[in-house]
Every structure is written in C-alpha cells, then in structure tokens.
Design a protein around this motif. Structure first.
Motif, PDB file in Angstrom:
ATOM      1  N   VAL A  12      51.906  18.001  21.776  1.00 32.40           N
ATOM      2  CA  VAL A  12      52.323  17.081  20.715  1.00 32.40           C
ATOM      3  C   VAL A  12      52.530  15.664  21.242  1.00 32.40           C
ATOM      4  CG1 VAL A  12      53.439  18.925  19.424  1.00 32.40           C
ATOM      5  CG2 VAL A  12      54.779  17.616  21.090  1.00 32.40           C
ATOM      6  N   TRP A  13      52.138  15.411  22.481  1.00 32.04           N
ATOM      7  CA  TRP A  13      52.513  14.168  23.139  1.00 32.04           C
ATOM      8  C   TRP A  13      51.332  13.219  23.343  1.00 32.04           C
ATOM      9  CZ3 TRP A  13      49.678  13.418  27.499  1.00 32.04           C
ATOM     10  CH2 TRP A  13      49.124  14.554  28.128  1.00 32.04           C
ATOM     11  N   CYS A  14      51.703  11.962  23.563  1.00 32.71           N
ATOM     12  CA  CYS A  14      50.797  11.006  24.188  1.00 32.71           C
ATOM     13  C   CYS A  14      51.597  10.278  25.252  1.00 32.71           C
ATOM     14  CB  CYS A  14      50.199  10.009  23.182  1.00 32.71           C
ATOM     15  SG  CYS A  14      51.243   8.584  22.820  1.00 32.71           S
ATOM     16  N   HIS A  15      50.901   9.813  26.288  1.00 32.32           N
ATOM     17  CA  HIS A  15      51.547   9.054  27.359  1.00 32.32           C
ATOM     18  C   HIS A  15      51.182   7.589  27.159  1.00 32.32           C
ATOM     19  CE1 HIS A  15      52.232   8.366  31.948  1.00 32.32           C
ATOM     20  NE2 HIS A  15      53.313   8.111  31.240  1.00 32.32           N
ATOM     21  N   GLY A  16      52.176   6.787  26.781  1.00 31.69           N
ATOM     22  CA  GLY A  16      51.910   5.399  26.442  1.00 31.69           C
ATOM     23  C   GLY A  16      52.121   4.442  27.594  1.00 31.69           C
ATOM     24  N   PHE A  17      51.501   3.279  27.470  1.00 33.62           N
ATOM     25  CA  PHE A  17      51.633   2.208  28.458  1.00 33.62           C
ATOM     26  C   PHE A  17      51.613   0.879  27.716  1.00 33.62           C
ATOM     27  CE2 PHE A  17      49.475  -0.952  31.210  1.00 33.62           C
ATOM     28  CZ  PHE A  17      50.399  -1.007  32.243  1.00 33.62           C
ATOM     29  N   GLY A  18      52.403  -0.080  28.193  1.00 39.81           N
ATOM     30  CA  GLY A  18      52.412  -1.384  27.553  1.00 39.81           C
ATOM     31  C   GLY A  18      53.359  -2.318  28.271  1.00 39.81           C
ATOM     32  N   SER A  19      53.680  -3.412  27.631  1.00 38.88           N
ATOM     33  CA  SER A  19      54.621  -4.375  28.186  1.00 38.88           C
ATOM     34  C   SER A  19      55.367  -5.037  27.041  1.00 38.88           C
ATOM     35  CB  SER A  19      53.896  -5.434  29.020  1.00 38.88           C
ATOM     36  OG  SER A  19      53.100  -6.272  28.197  1.00 38.88           O
ATOM     37  N   THR A  39      49.806   0.012  24.242  1.00 35.82           N
ATOM     38  CA  THR A  39      48.520  -0.676  24.350  1.00 35.82           C
ATOM     39  C   THR A  39      47.407   0.276  24.755  1.00 35.82           C
ATOM     40  OG1 THR A  39      49.165  -1.335  26.583  1.00 35.82           O
ATOM     41  CG2 THR A  39      49.509  -2.935  24.823  1.00 35.82           C
ATOM     42  N   THR A  40      47.704   1.107  25.758  1.00 31.93           N
ATOM     43  CA  THR A  40      46.814   2.237  26.046  1.00 31.93           C
ATOM     44  C   THR A  40      47.642   3.502  25.873  1.00 31.93           C
ATOM     45  OG1 THR A  40      47.309   2.422  28.429  1.00 31.93           O
ATOM     46  CG2 THR A  40      45.575   0.869  27.763  1.00 31.93           C
ATOM     47  N   ARG A  41      46.972   4.593  25.608  1.00 36.61           N
ATOM     48  CA  ARG A  41      47.694   5.861  25.470  1.00 36.61           C
ATOM     49  C   ARG A  41      46.757   7.003  25.838  1.00 36.61           C
ATOM     50  NH1 ARG A  41      46.719   7.075  19.657  1.00 36.61           N
ATOM     51  NH2 ARG A  41      44.465   6.913  19.562  1.00 36.61           N
ATOM     52  N   LEU A  42      47.326   7.981  26.513  1.00 35.73           N
ATOM     53  CA  LEU A  42      46.610   9.196  26.872  1.00 35.73           C
ATOM     54  C   LEU A  42      47.037  10.290  25.920  1.00 35.73           C
ATOM     55  CD1 LEU A  42      44.812  10.799  28.940  1.00 35.73           C
ATOM     56  CD2 LEU A  42      46.974  11.364  30.110  1.00 35.73           C
ATOM     57  N   GLU A  79      42.753  14.593  25.117  1.00 30.78           N
ATOM     58  CA  GLU A  79      41.832  14.008  26.093  1.00 30.78           C
ATOM     59  C   GLU A  79      41.963  14.694  27.448  1.00 30.78           C
ATOM     60  OE1 GLU A  79      41.525   9.439  24.400  1.00 30.78           O
ATOM     61  OE2 GLU A  79      43.311  10.051  25.507  1.00 30.78           O
ATOM     62  N   VAL A  80      43.143  15.237  27.728  1.00 34.99           N
ATOM     63  CA  VAL A  80      43.346  15.978  28.973  1.00 34.99           C
ATOM     64  C   VAL A  80      42.640  17.326  28.897  1.00 34.99           C
ATOM     65  CG1 VAL A  80      45.085  17.065  30.447  1.00 34.99           C
ATOM     66  CG2 VAL A  80      45.513  14.813  29.442  1.00 34.99           C
ATOM     67  N   ALA A  81      42.578  17.891  27.692  1.00 31.43           N
ATOM     68  CA  ALA A  81      41.892  19.173  27.521  1.00 31.43           C
ATOM     69  C   ALA A  81      40.414  19.065  27.881  1.00 31.43           C
ATOM     70  CB  ALA A  81      42.048  19.660  26.077  1.00 31.43           C
ATOM     71  N   VAL A  82      39.849  17.883  27.695  1.00 32.79           N
ATOM     72  CA  VAL A  82      38.441  17.643  28.037  1.00 32.79           C
ATOM     73  C   VAL A  82      38.270  17.451  29.536  1.00 32.79           C
ATOM     74  CG1 VAL A  82      36.481  16.070  27.714  1.00 32.79           C
ATOM     75  CG2 VAL A  82      37.993  16.615  25.786  1.00 32.79           C
ATOM     76  N   ASN A  83      39.241  16.761  30.157  1.00 32.24           N
ATOM     77  CA  ASN A  83      39.153  16.454  31.589  1.00 32.24           C
ATOM     78  C   ASN A  83      40.566  16.368  32.139  1.00 32.24           C
ATOM     79  OD1 ASN A  83      38.842  15.398  34.146  1.00 32.24           O
ATOM     80  ND2 ASN A  83      37.353  13.830  33.545  1.00 32.24           N
ATOM     81  N   ALA A  84      40.970  17.377  32.909  1.00 31.26           N
ATOM     82  CA  ALA A  84      42.344  17.442  33.422  1.00 31.26           C
ATOM     83  C   ALA A  84      42.663  16.307  34.387  1.00 31.26           C
ATOM     84  CB  ALA A  84      42.585  18.793  34.097  1.00 31.26           C
ATOM     85  N   ASP A  85      41.657  15.717  35.009  1.00 32.55           N
ATOM     86  CA  ASP A  85      41.904  14.615  35.944  1.00 32.55           C
ATOM     87  C   ASP A  85      42.535  13.413  35.241  1.00 32.55           C
ATOM     88  OD1 ASP A  85      40.861  16.091  38.006  1.00 32.55           O
ATOM     89  OD2 ASP A  85      38.869  15.158  37.925  1.00 32.55           O
ATOM     90  N   SER A 133      46.132   9.302  34.469  1.00 34.15           N
ATOM     91  CA  SER A 133      45.892   8.003  33.827  1.00 34.15           C
ATOM     92  C   SER A 133      46.923   7.725  32.750  1.00 34.15           C
ATOM     93  CB  SER A 133      44.489   7.964  33.208  1.00 34.15           C
ATOM     94  OG  SER A 133      44.471   8.632  31.953  1.00 34.15           O
ATOM     95  N   VAL A 134      46.903   6.493  32.241  1.00 35.00           N
ATOM     96  CA  VAL A 134      47.717   6.148  31.060  1.00 35.00           C
ATOM     97  C   VAL A 134      46.792   5.934  29.858  1.00 35.00           C
ATOM     98  CG1 VAL A 134      49.740   5.266  32.247  1.00 35.00           C
ATOM     99  CG2 VAL A 134      47.806   3.736  31.854  1.00 35.00           C
ATOM    100  N   GLY A 135      45.637   6.594  29.900  1.00 43.34           N
ATOM    101  CA  GLY A 135      44.743   6.612  28.759  1.00 43.34           C
ATOM    102  C   GLY A 135      43.884   5.375  28.614  1.00 43.34           C
TER     103      GLY A 135
END
Length: 520
Positions: free
Chosen positions: A308-315, A322-325, A329-335, A339-341
């Motif tokens: 249920v989550w996203c990992h956000g990044f911003g200032s 601004t970006t979010r993971l 998207e992790v289900a497609v590529n665990a690597d 990242s912060v999306g």
C-alpha cells in the motif's frame, strides 16, 4: 495573470456541503462549516488590522484552528509563514523579524516561549489558539468573533506569495522559501496526479477517502497532502503531533477507517513493531507515503500492511513528492527498492548534472537537479542564495547527490554538503545509516566524520535494548554488509539524537559538534 486568492478551497462549502470534512479530538466539521470557519478566520484577521499582503507567523501543533488559519489567510491575501515546532523560539523570532511579520498566531502551549520574547515581537499582533490563552494575547475566539461568514473575493497576482515555507534547518539556519499562487497550484496539482496514479486498482482520491495527519501539518504532511484531499471532498483527520504515540496511531487507523497517511521512516518503524506485536490490525490503508526509508523497511511494510506504500522524495522548495517509488514497480524489478522512484507526474523533470550543469549519463553520480512550476520562485530576501540555487534554464538545485538508471529511476546518494572525504574515498552518510538501521535494536542513527578521520555512527536504541560492547559490535557487524572498508563506522550509543520534524531528520552538523566536544 491574476487569480482569486484562496481559489483552491473557495468552493468546498457549495460542492460538498454537509459531508464530513475535518475531524479533530472527536469532533467533526462539515465542508460547509469548514468553509465558513475559513471565511471568519480571514476576515477576522483583517478586522483586527492585519491587512492583505501582511506576513502572519503560525506556530502550532496540529488542530482544527490551524486548518482554519491556513485557508483563511489565503482567502484574505495574508502571507502565512510556517514556524516548525522543533526550532527554538529565538529562531522563530529572527525569522519573523527578517520577513517583517505583523502578526503571530501561536498554540497556547507555546505561551511561555512567546512571552519570554515579547520584547522582540513588539508591534506584532499576538494571537493565541487553543485552551487558556494568556492575558497579553488576543484569543482566537476574539478574532473569529470579529469576522464574517461572507465570502472573500480578492484578486491576487499569481507571482505574489501565498505563504513562506522555511527549510527544515538540517543544513543550518532555516531559509524562507516563497510559495507563490502559481507554484502552490502546481504543488497541489502534482500531488493530486501522484495520488491518483498510486495504483491502477485504486480510484482517484474522492469523498470515500480519509486522510490522517499524525505528523506535523506544518511540514510535509500538510504541505503535500492537506489540500489534495480537501479539494476532492475527502475527510481529513488530525492527531496532536506534540508527542508521537504508535498505539494511538494504530487505534486511529482502525477507528477512523483511514485510507491515506504520510509517515517518515523513524515514525513508521515503531508503528510496524506495534502492529506485529498485535498480530496485525484491520486497516483500510491504500495510500501510505513514506519518506527516508531503507529497502528493508519497505519490504517489511509490505509484509505488515500490504503493498500500500510509495517511497517519496522531494525538498521544501518543491512541496511535493517529486519522485516516488511504487510497490508495483518493485514487483517488476526488485533492484528498484534502492531507488526513490521516478518523476511522480509528467509536470516534473529530474536530471543528473556535473558542476557546470551539464547532463551526465545514466549510472553516473552527480548533482540532482529538478524543474517544474513548483520551483519557479525564490528565497525571501536572499538574492544570492536564490541565484546559486539555479542552473541555466530554470534547473533548481536541491543540493542532493544521486544518479539515474536507464529507466529514469532516481537513486539518492546523500546531501551534497554531508559527504565525508577520506584518503581512501568518499563516504556518504546516508548509505552508512541505511546499513546500520538493519539491526533490530536501532531506532535511529546519524553518521558523521570527525576531525581525527573517524567515521562515527551515533545510534539511538529502541526501548528494551541496553548499551553494551557486545551490542555495539553486533550493530557494526550487521551494518558492514555492502560497505567498503573506509565506510565502516564506529558505533556509539547515545541517549538522544539531535533531530528535526519529530525525528524525521538527524541534524548531522549539530551531532558532529557534540561528538567533537566529547572527544576534547
């Protein structure tokens, strides 16, 4: 271009009427009630002599009155300045003087701090919200009694300030960033797109949603997520943020049917600990925005609460994720967990550049720069700082370091000014902190380099763990995986870390000074 001041929330009363809008301490206001309260707030401030264009400081914990002040100031053309509760009063006074504030609205729990500095606040209207307002201040009820339920119609230039959002102070003195009418609309738009595209299985944000604010409204949770839910007719629930109580948060999630929440990682960890100890809770969360998380914490969140989550990044200067993971998207590529999306909307750009502002190829570490209507502004009365904050063609410089992969996913490395130079290579504290946080005993950590060349990880333990040589060695061993020899820290257990925003960010500069003093 001119716009109506406060246009973003100007129609909430007529659109959503008697639907529930705002819940705090067991009482719920309808959208019509909230709309009228905002009108009374704005017109009441004007009635006591705070005229359009004036700067109004707001120092408060979460409450319904804070929301009234925010909406009312915008409608009356008053420039709100957010005062973060974690700063000392001296910092607030200096900032208020620098921006020429004519009024200070403060939570009555800050009365003693305000009283101690009244001499330096001379000429400002002092207005207290909450219980037991002091005799020397105007009570909020007096202000709203002089206001009117009638709509406020005020034209504003879209380039004029709506409010000032000071930076969080992790890299020194907080700097007031101007949010204009244009950039504020862009911030709300960015967040709406971000929320509406959270998952293909979710409908857009709407009246069936419940947004909970347990962290400080005056920081990211309010900046990012208060208005998007209000303008869509969703219910907002507030919890007092003066102290964090994971038990109360877990119970509120269940009792209020909360669907959306923002939490920094240091607050999420104790919540997950509690939920696991309970064997789970019956929650309805479907949008959990997390900041400052490690890959391990994101995996654990999925295990405890679901994807249920996203990992956000911003200032601060962007005012949005601004970006979010996304978990999908992790289900497609665990690597991608590291990242912060990628850009949270098509209205936002991110790039990696060298010291001249030239783009770097995928995979190469450099300075993170961003571009959107959200950052088309400046710092208040800091022209040199503003000039240095941009490369050519409006690329804003948040002073962060990272790299992009071939798919546009951003990998955050650290704050540009916090990197540690050693004879064997650069140490990025963020990476070391993430490694140390793998140990179950670690509640929070700050990593700094000392003048003697030592890399120190100052660790605050979770309740129930006791400092010992053996535990420190365990933490060092757990944190060594993936680190290079010159990055390995010495673990030091501390009672408390110097942090801002309820533990969300460690003040590394303050920590470094304290540790250096101990070494003398």
């Amino acid at each position: 271009m001119y716009v109506r001041a406060g246009i973003l929330t100007s129609e909430i009363g007529s659109r959503y009427g008697e639907s529930p809008a705002l819940t705090f301490e067991g009482e719920t206001e309808t959208f019509r009630t909230l709309d009228l309260a905002a009108n009374r707030a704005g017109s009441g401030l004007t009635a006591i002599g705070v005229s359009a264009g004036s700067v109004v400081g707001v120092l408060a914990y979460n409450s319904a009155e804070v929301v009234h002040v925010w909406l009312g100031c915008e409608r009356a053309g008053l420039v709100r300045v957010t005062l973060h509760s974690h700063f000392e009063m001296e910092t607030h006074v200096t900032l208020l003087q620098e921006v020429g504030a004519t009024a200070l609205v403060f939570d009555s729990r800050f009365s003693d701090a305000v009283d101690a500095h009244r001499e330096n606040l001379a000429g400002m209207a002092l207005i207290a919200i909450g219980d037991n307002p002091p005799d020397w201040a105007t009570s909020w009820s007096e202000v709203t009694a002089k206001g009117s339920d009638g709509e406020l119609f005020l034209d504003a230039n879209e380039a004029d300030p709506v409010f000032l959002q000071p930076t969080t102070g992790t890299t020194g003195k907080p700097k007031p960033w101007i949010v204009t009418h244009r950039s504020w609309a862009a911030i709300v738009n960015q967040n709406l797109h971000h929320l509406d595209t959270f998952s293909t299985d979710l409908p857009s944000v709407g009246p069936n949603d419940v947004m909970l604010h347990v962290h400080a409204l005056q920081w990211a949770t309010g900046f990012q997520l208060l208005y998007p839910f209000i303008v869509r007719g969703a219910r907002t629930v507030l919890m007092d943020d003066s102290e964090f109580d994971p038990e109360a948060l877990a119970q509120t999630l269940v009792d209020e049917g909360v669907t959306a929440l923002l939490l920094p990682a240091p607050m999420l960890t104790p919540l997950l600990d509690l939920i696991e100890a309970k064997g789970g809770i019956d929650h309805k969360l479907n949008r959990l925005v997390i900041f400052f998380a490690t890959p391990e914490l994101l995996v654990r969140t999925s295990e405890v609460l679901g994807d249920v989550w996203c990992h956000g990044f911003g200032s601060t200067e962007q005012g949005a994720a601004t970006t979010r993971l996304l978990s999908s998207e992790v289900a497609v590529n665990a690597d991608r967990l590291a990242s912060v999306g990628r850009a949270a909307s098509p209205f936002f750009e991110v790039a990696i550049v060298d010291h001249t502002g030239s783009r770097l190829p995928a995979g190469e570490v450099g300075e993170i720069v961003v571009r959107s209507a959200m950052s088309t502004s400046s710092y208040w009365d800091l022209p040199e700082r503003t000039e240095n904050a941009y490369f050519a063609h409006n690329w804003f410089r948040p002073e962060d370091v990272g790299y992009l992969d071939a798919d546009g996913f951003l990998y955050y490395v650290d704050r540009a000014g916090d990197s540690i130079s050693t004879p064997h290579g650069t140490v990025y504290p963020h990476a070391v902190e993430g490694a140390v946080l793998r140990h179950d005993a670690v509640a929070n950590v700050g990593v700094v380099g000392l003048s003697n060349g030592e890399i120190v990880a100052a660790v605050q333990l979770k309740p129930g763990f006791i400092d010992s040589v053996e535990l420190r060695r365990e933490i060092e061993s757990a944190g060594s995986a993936g680190l290079k020899p010159h990055e390995l820290p010495t673990v030091l257990i501390v009672e408390e870390l110097p942090t801002v925003l309820g533990g969300a960010k460690v003040q590394r500069g303050v920590l470094r000074e304290a540790l250096e003093e101990q070494r003398r």
